[in-house]
Write an enzyme that holds these catalytic residues in place. Sequence first.
Site, PDB file in Angstrom:
ATOM      1  N   GLU A  16      -1.378  -5.324   8.773  1.00  0.00           N
ATOM      2  CA  GLU A  16      -0.654  -5.052   9.736  1.00  0.00           C
ATOM      3  C   GLU A  16      -0.921  -5.807  11.410  1.00  0.00           C
ATOM      4  O   GLU A  16      -2.329  -5.299  11.608  1.00  0.00           O
ATOM      5  CB  GLU A  16      -0.325  -3.691   9.261  1.00  0.00           C
ATOM      6  CG  GLU A  16       0.307  -3.340   8.694  1.00  0.00           C
ATOM      7  CD  GLU A  16       0.384  -2.090   7.856  1.00  0.00           C
ATOM      8  OE1 GLU A  16       0.190  -1.266   8.859  1.00  0.00           O
ATOM      9  OE2 GLU A  16       0.833  -0.858   7.427  1.00  0.00           O
ATOM     10  N   ASP A  18       0.547  -1.270   0.437  1.00  0.00           N
ATOM     11  CA  ASP A  18       0.237   0.310   0.412  1.00  0.00           C
ATOM     12  C   ASP A  18       1.024   1.438  -0.028  1.00  0.00           C
ATOM     13  O   ASP A  18       0.433   2.326   0.089  1.00  0.00           O
ATOM     14  CB  ASP A  18      -1.093  -0.496   0.963  1.00  0.00           C
ATOM     15  CG  ASP A  18      -0.883  -0.278   2.761  1.00  0.00           C
ATOM     16  OD1 ASP A  18       0.785  -0.203   2.514  1.00  0.00           O
ATOM     17  OD2 ASP A  18      -1.273  -0.311   3.732  1.00  0.00           O
ATOM     18  N   SER A  19       2.153   0.915  -0.186  1.00  0.00           N
ATOM     19  CA  SER A  19       2.708   2.111   0.310  1.00  0.00           C
ATOM     20  C   SER A  19       2.732   2.243  -1.987  1.00  0.00           C
ATOM     21  O   SER A  19       3.420   3.773  -2.111  1.00  0.00           O
ATOM     22  CB  SER A  19       4.511   1.669  -0.112  1.00  0.00           C
ATOM     23  OG  SER A  19       4.830   0.667  -1.110  1.00  0.00           O
ATOM     24  N   ASP A  23      -0.113  -6.060  -0.190  1.00  0.00           N
ATOM     25  CA  ASP A  23      -1.045  -5.766   0.755  1.00  0.00           C
ATOM     26  C   ASP A  23      -2.738  -5.280   1.598  1.00  0.00           C
ATOM     27  O   ASP A  23      -2.979  -4.809   0.153  1.00  0.00           O
ATOM     28  CB  ASP A  23      -0.430  -3.985   1.352  1.00  0.00           C
ATOM     29  CG  ASP A  23       0.035  -4.087   1.921  1.00  0.00           C
ATOM     30  OD1 ASP A  23       0.639  -5.066   3.137  1.00  0.00           O
ATOM     31  OD2 ASP A  23       1.203  -3.099   2.044  1.00  0.00           O
ATOM     32  N   GLU A  31       9.297  -3.946  11.148  1.00  0.00           N
ATOM     33  CA  GLU A  31       9.471  -2.743  10.177  1.00  0.00           C
ATOM     34  C   GLU A  31      10.157  -1.766  11.127  1.00  0.00           C
ATOM     35  O   GLU A  31       9.329  -1.726  12.300  1.00  0.00           O
ATOM     36  CB  GLU A  31       8.225  -2.244   9.095  1.00  0.00           C
ATOM     37  CG  GLU A  31       9.119  -0.431   8.897  1.00  0.00           C
ATOM     38  CD  GLU A  31       7.986  -0.360   7.334  1.00  0.00           C
ATOM     39  OE1 GLU A  31       7.380  -1.188   7.130  1.00  0.00           O
ATOM     40  OE2 GLU A  31       8.024   0.989   7.200  1.00  0.00           O
ATOM     41  N   LYS A  84      -1.293  -9.427   2.953  1.00  0.00           N
ATOM     42  CA  LYS A  84      -0.673  -9.406   4.205  1.00  0.00           C
ATOM     43  C   LYS A  84      -1.637  -8.209   4.879  1.00  0.00           C
ATOM     44  O   LYS A  84      -1.915  -7.681   4.356  1.00  0.00           O
ATOM     45  CB  LYS A  84       0.765  -8.057   3.627  1.00  0.00           C
ATOM     46  CG  LYS A  84       1.619  -7.965   4.467  1.00  0.00           C
ATOM     47  CD  LYS A  84       2.793  -7.206   4.666  1.00  0.00           C
ATOM     48  CE  LYS A  84       3.359  -6.287   4.012  1.00  0.00           C
ATOM     49  NZ  LYS A  84       3.072  -4.841   4.841  1.00  0.00           N
TER      50      LYS A  84
HETATM   51  O1  KIV Z   1       3.886  -1.130   1.407  1.00  0.00           O
HETATM   52  C1  KIV Z   1       4.226  -1.845   1.621  1.00  0.00           C
HETATM   53  O2  KIV Z   1       5.482  -1.099   0.732  1.00  0.00           O
HETATM   54  C2  KIV Z   1       4.778  -2.420   2.493  1.00  0.00           C
HETATM   55  C3  KIV Z   1       6.417  -2.646   3.015  1.00  0.00           C
HETATM   56  C4  KIV Z   1       7.233  -1.872   2.794  1.00  0.00           C
HETATM   57  C5  KIV Z   1       6.412  -3.908   4.078  1.00  0.00           C
HETATM   58  O3  KIV Z   1       3.753  -2.941   3.225  1.00  0.00           O
END
Ligand code: KIV
Length: 267
Positions: free
Chosen positions: A117, A46-47, A85, A184, A115
């Site tokens: 969090e 989600d980056s 994510d 992280e 993924k």
């Molecule tokens: O959103 C993302 O790119 C991430 C990674 C940096 C682990 O969660």
Amino acid sequence: MAEKVTVPEIVKMKRAGRKIAVLTAYDYSFARILDDAGIDILLVGDSVGSVVQGQESTLPVTLEEMIYHTRIVARGRKRALLVADMPFLSYQVSVEEAKRNAGRFLSEGGAEAVKVEGGVPVQKTIQAIVEMGIPVMGHVGLTPQSIHRFGGYKVQGKEKEAREKIMRDALAVEEGGAFSVVLEGIPLDLAQEITRRLSIPTIGIGAGMHCDGQVLVVHDMLGLFDAYTPKFVKQYADLKSIMADAVKRFITEVRDGSFPDDEHSFH
Ligand code: KIV
């Protein structure tokens, strides 16, 4: 093509002492390049909110956007394991919603795992998703979806109590049935301790050299995103300069009439 990377293969890599290389990807072209280069895991992070959409945090990224990016990454991926994510609000409201949304990443996005969090608070959610047959990667420490609680992108787990909390979170993720966990923004000795205690692989970002694998945001490591560069980012290329130079040469050649020349024209 080397063999397809699977979830059991990733788990085996820890036992065999083979480090796991993970990069983010958000589209077809990048996915192809990273996959051909031999990356083990492609993470549709989600980056995307920061490096592609220009948002200040990952919080505004929607489920529909994440499924779209996962789908276009899946088209460029042949070998790597594809992890997506789950964005903010797609798994925190209820376990039922989390199950449906996780399922959409597989059925509509072509992901092989999701993924989430958090640690202790999402353990039951992880368990429910895993029981559906969907592999889950956890993410503890500096979890960007909780940025307002942390008051900024600050290293977590410096004090004794905070260290113990992160350890409890990592253990909860493993007990929930996750196949791996991202660590992280935590001190390297804490990451080392977690890596020793867990039987699932730890994937570090700003968590030092003792993790079982490492992940970076692809735009950071290629030098495409420089709004801010955290200390843990190693820039392996300066693509921003290469691109800017190419664009400037194009502009010059269009303006002086040297592009297109005969070689780039039809007769
Ligand atoms: O959103 C993302 O790119 C991430 C990674 C940096 C682990 O969660």
